[in-house]
Every structure is written in structure tokens, then in C-alpha cells.
Design an enzyme around this catalytic site. Structure first.
Site, mmCIF file in Angstrom:
data_model
loop_
_atom_site.group_PDB
_atom_site.id
_atom_site.type_symbol
_atom_site.label_atom_id
_atom_site.label_comp_id
_atom_site.label_asym_id
_atom_site.label_seq_id
_atom_site.Cartn_x
_atom_site.Cartn_y
_atom_site.Cartn_z
ATOM 1 C CE LYS A 51 -0.683 53.584 19.927
ATOM 2 N NZ LYS A 51 -1.297 52.427 20.659
ATOM 3 C CB SER A 52 -3.889 54.520 12.390
ATOM 4 O OG SER A 52 -2.530 54.625 12.068
ATOM 5 N N GLY A 53 -5.948 54.223 15.216
ATOM 6 C CA GLY A 53 -7.361 54.045 15.551
ATOM 7 C C GLY A 53 -7.804 52.593 15.421
ATOM 8 C CB THR A 54 -5.907 49.376 15.655
ATOM 9 O OG1 THR A 54 -4.791 50.052 15.122
ATOM 10 C CG2 THR A 54 -6.079 48.003 15.043
ATOM 11 C CD1 TRP A 56 -13.530 54.279 18.176
ATOM 12 C CD2 TRP A 56 -12.225 55.874 17.278
ATOM 13 N NE1 TRP A 56 -14.297 55.402 18.007
ATOM 14 C CE2 TRP A 56 -13.513 56.389 17.463
ATOM 15 C CE3 TRP A 56 -11.244 56.693 16.736
ATOM 16 C CZ2 TRP A 56 -13.853 57.700 17.116
ATOM 17 C CZ3 TRP A 56 -11.571 57.995 16.397
ATOM 18 C CH2 TRP A 56 -12.851 58.493 16.580
ATOM 19 C CG HIS A 106 -0.635 46.719 13.095
ATOM 20 N ND1 HIS A 106 -1.638 47.648 13.058
ATOM 21 C CD2 HIS A 106 -0.375 46.514 14.423
ATOM 22 C CE1 HIS A 106 -1.974 47.980 14.302
ATOM 23 N NE2 HIS A 106 -1.230 47.304 15.137
ATOM 24 C CB SER A 136 -0.425 57.925 19.245
ATOM 25 O OG SER A 136 -1.133 56.904 19.881
ATOM 26 C CB THR A 226 -17.850 58.074 23.049
ATOM 27 O OG1 THR A 226 -18.156 57.397 24.255
ATOM 28 C CG2 THR A 226 -19.110 58.388 22.260
ATOM 29 C CG ASN A 229 -19.495 55.643 26.916
ATOM 30 O OD1 ASN A 229 -19.381 56.100 28.055
ATOM 31 N ND2 ASN A 229 -20.518 55.914 26.140
ATOM 32 N NE ARG A 255 -1.062 59.499 23.812
ATOM 33 C CZ ARG A 255 -0.917 60.794 23.526
ATOM 34 N NH1 ARG A 255 -0.455 61.620 24.448
ATOM 35 N NH2 ARG A 255 -1.203 61.273 22.327
ATOM 36 N N GLY A 257 -6.908 60.521 22.737
ATOM 37 C CA GLY A 257 -7.975 60.375 21.739
ATOM 38 C C GLY A 257 -8.395 61.674 21.088
HETATM 39 P P1 A3P Z 1 -3.672 58.715 21.375
HETATM 40 O O1 A3P Z 1 -2.441 58.037 21.856
HETATM 41 O O2 A3P Z 1 -3.372 59.901 20.492
HETATM 42 O O3 A3P Z 1 -4.630 59.050 22.451
HETATM 43 P P2 A3P Z 1 -4.369 52.095 17.960
HETATM 44 O O4 A3P Z 1 -5.593 51.436 18.471
HETATM 45 O O5 A3P Z 1 -4.228 52.001 16.472
HETATM 46 O O6 A3P Z 1 -3.168 51.625 18.689
HETATM 47 O O7 A3P Z 1 -4.512 53.654 18.209
HETATM 48 C C1 A3P Z 1 -4.500 54.178 19.511
HETATM 49 C C2 A3P Z 1 -4.936 55.619 19.431
HETATM 50 O O8 A3P Z 1 -6.359 55.658 19.160
HETATM 51 C C3 A3P Z 1 -4.732 56.328 20.755
HETATM 52 O O9 A3P Z 1 -4.436 57.680 20.405
HETATM 53 C C4 A3P Z 1 -6.096 56.172 21.393
HETATM 54 O O10 A3P Z 1 -6.363 57.080 22.415
HETATM 55 C C5 A3P Z 1 -6.997 56.401 20.189
HETATM 56 N N1 A3P Z 1 -8.370 55.905 20.413
HETATM 57 C C6 A3P Z 1 -8.758 54.679 20.818
HETATM 58 N N2 A3P Z 1 -10.100 54.639 20.954
HETATM 59 C C7 A3P Z 1 -10.564 55.863 20.637
HETATM 60 C C8 A3P Z 1 -11.876 56.460 20.606
HETATM 61 N N3 A3P Z 1 -12.962 55.784 20.959
HETATM 62 N N4 A3P Z 1 -11.962 57.751 20.218
HETATM 63 C C9 A3P Z 1 -10.873 58.454 19.864
HETATM 64 N N5 A3P Z 1 -9.605 57.958 19.889
HETATM 65 C C10 A3P Z 1 -9.458 56.668 20.275
#
Ligand code: A3P
Length: 294
Positions: A51-54, A56, A106, A136, A226, A229, A255, A257
């Protein structure tokens, strides 16, 4: 309530070398095999606590390595482009996988392939304000189809702080990676800096992985990464994850973001308690790396 939650979780995970792993996607043998993986200098590992931006960063790296998906492989999803090493659900043969390999994990630093510790390959470690990670993760648990018990927020905070969640303690994960950074060839990034200036983060990653893209290709990477997208892109939004692993009728990987969503759910008392724990566990690490938890 915590006992009920733990009882439900105990049937879903196993503990291995200090960490709780999801039994439906990995095994102790699979995790141990990672240690012996042969590393190539061209390998790039994306490492995160959940949940840290994987996903993304997977999208960003996939686009960088494939020049904005203009090389005729547009229909490949990011799970295939950047497979998980400790949860090899799709049975990737890492030995024959073509270079450059872009891989995801992870794992804590001490379970990683040994050869990475002689600074072979590259690691990108992305971390995020733990309060937002916790929120998250709380929502993510609701999508677990095998978890038949609904964990409430208060209980989840306790489980998260004590490391009784999949992949264990956030504090140990981040501290472990940060304090062993000299052993690895590693770039640290934060979710927050990516949010603040995505283009700069993309440029930083390009420099680290030694890939030169022209302005137009950089624009494409930024634009396709983004939140909006990615949410609409079936190859990057993880809607392809099988239903028995993730029930996406109960939520989405993408969710909200945003930065600071914790303010919408944590009470003042919960936030102050968390700040105290954070200070105890992380207070000695350099402030440049940590967040302003407010
Ligand atoms: P939230 O639940 O706070 O929205 P992971 O990929 O490590 O499981 O992290 C998921 C978190 O990254 C989710 O956070 C998700 O919405 C956010 N996320 C994924 N893609 C993103 C993007 N393009 N921009 C911003 N946040 C993003």
C-alpha cells in the site's frame, strides 16, 4: 475482537522468518528460493511495503522500460511486466526471463537474493506515510475474499502497529531497508514526492536505471501514470487479479490516491497514539527521509 480477527487471519497466513505471508500466493519454499536467485547487473527490483505505491511505480517502470508502450507489447499487463518474486503466482521462470528483468517484491531486506548485497542489480524502494499506508491497507483487507471476518478500524490499528498484518511490521520493513541501504544499490523514493511532482520522480528513476528518454516519451510516462489514467487502464489497474484473490466488487486497488486520507478516519487520540509509537520506533532515523506526520 482482536482475538476474533487474529483467529480469522491465522487461517490465511503463515509466519516465516519473522513475517506473516499470505498462504494463497506463496509458501516458505518459494520465499527461501529467492535467496539463491542469480542476479544480473541489469536487474531492477521494485521493493515496497504493501500500500505504499507499488502498482503506481510498476506502471512508471514498465513505461520507462518499454518507452511508453510503443514497442508492440501494449497488451501486456503490469503483473507480467514486473512479476512478484516471492509470490510467483504465474510461474515465471526467472532463469530464462529476458533481460532487463524488472521485478517486484514486498520482502524485507534480509530475505532478498544474496547477490544483491554485493551491489549487483538495482533496487527502487518506495515508502509512504505510514498513517496513509494503514488506511489504505485497512480498505484493502475488505477486498480479501478469504477473510470471513470484518476487522474494525480500531482493531486494525492495533494489528498494524504490532506487525500482525501480511508482510509484518511497517516499522521493521522501512527501518530494515533504510539502515541497510549501504549494502545495496538503492534509490529511495516516497509516495508523497511522486504525488507532489511526478515528472521529477520519473526523471529521477530514469537517471537511476540509466535510461534516456526524450521529452515526449517522458510526457507519455507521466501522463499514463496519473491516478485517473491508471484507474481507467485495465493493464495497470489490477482489475485482472483473479476473484479468488481479490474481490473487487468491495473496492479497488486504485482507491483514492491522495496524501493525508488518514485525516478522514483517524481520531485525534488515535493519531497522537500513532505519533508516539512512530517516535519511539523511528525517531532516530534522519528527518529528511521521514514524513511530517501532520
Ligand atoms: P489508497 O488506498 O490510499 O488510494 P500498492 O500498489 O502498494 O498496493 O498501493 C496502493 C495505493 O497506491 C492506493 O492508495 C492506490 O490508490 C495508490 N495509487 C496507485 N496508483 C496511483 C497513482 N497513479 N497515483 C496516486 N496513487 C496511486
Amino acid at each position: 475482537m482482536e482475538t476474533d480477527a487474529l483467529e480469522a487471519l491465522n487461517s490465511l497466513w503463515f509466519e516465516h522468518k519473522g513475517i506473516y505471508f499470505d498462504a494463497s500466493i506463496t509458501s516458505p519454499e518459494m520465499i527461501d528460493s529467492v535467496k539463491h536467485m542469480e542476479i544480473r547487473d541489469s536487474d531492477v527490483f521494485l521493493v515496497t511495503y504493501p500500500k505504499s505505491g507499488t502498482i503506481w511505480t510498476q506502471q512508471i517502470l514498465s513505461l520507462i522500460f518499454n518507452e511508453g508502450h510503443r514497442n508492440g507489447t501494449e497488451s501486456i499487463d503490469n503483473w507480467t511486466r514486473m512479476p512478484w518474486i516471492e509470490a510467483n503466482v504465474r510461474n515465471v521462470d526467472f532463469k530464462t526471463h529476458p533481460s532487463p528483468r524488472t521485478l517486484t517484491t514486498h520482502l524485507p531486506y534480509y530475505l532478498m537474493p544474496r547477490e544483491l548485497r554485493i551491489r549487483m542489480g538495482k533496487i527502487i524502494y518506495v515508502c509512504r506515510n505510514p498513517k496513509d499506508v494503514m488506511v489504505s491497507y485497512y480498505h484493502f483487507y475488505k477486498m480479501n475474499p478469504k477473510l470471513k471476518y470484518e476487522i474494525n478500524w480500531e482493531t486494525f490499528i492495533n494489528l498494524f502497529i504490532s506487525g500482525r498484518v501480511f508482510i509484518g511490521s511497517w516499522f521493521d520493513h522501512v527501518r530494515g531497508w533504510y539502515t541497510h541501504k549501504e549494502d545495496f544499490n538503492i534509490l529511495f523514493l516516497t509516495y508523497e514526492e511522486m504525488k507532489k511532482d511526478l515528472r521529477s520522480a520519473v526523471l529521477k528513476i530514469c537517471k537511476f536505471v540509466d535510461i534516456n528518454l526524450d521529452e515526449k516519451a517522458i510526457d507519455t510516462v507521466v501522463q499514463r501514470s496519473t491516478f485517473k489514467n491508471m484507474k481507467d487502464d485495465p493493464l495497470s489497474n489490477y482489475s485482472f487479479v483473479p476473484k479468488d484473490l481479490l474481490d473487487q466488487s468491495k473496492g479497488n486497488f486504485l482507491r483514492k490516491g491522495i496524501v493525508g486520507d488518514w485525516k478522514n478516519i483517524m481520531t485525534v487520540a488515535q493519531s497522537e497514539m500513532f505519533d508516539k509509537v512512530f517516535k519511539e520506533k523511528m525517531g532516530d532515523l534522519p528527518t529528511t527521509f521521514l514524513w511530517d506526520l501532520d
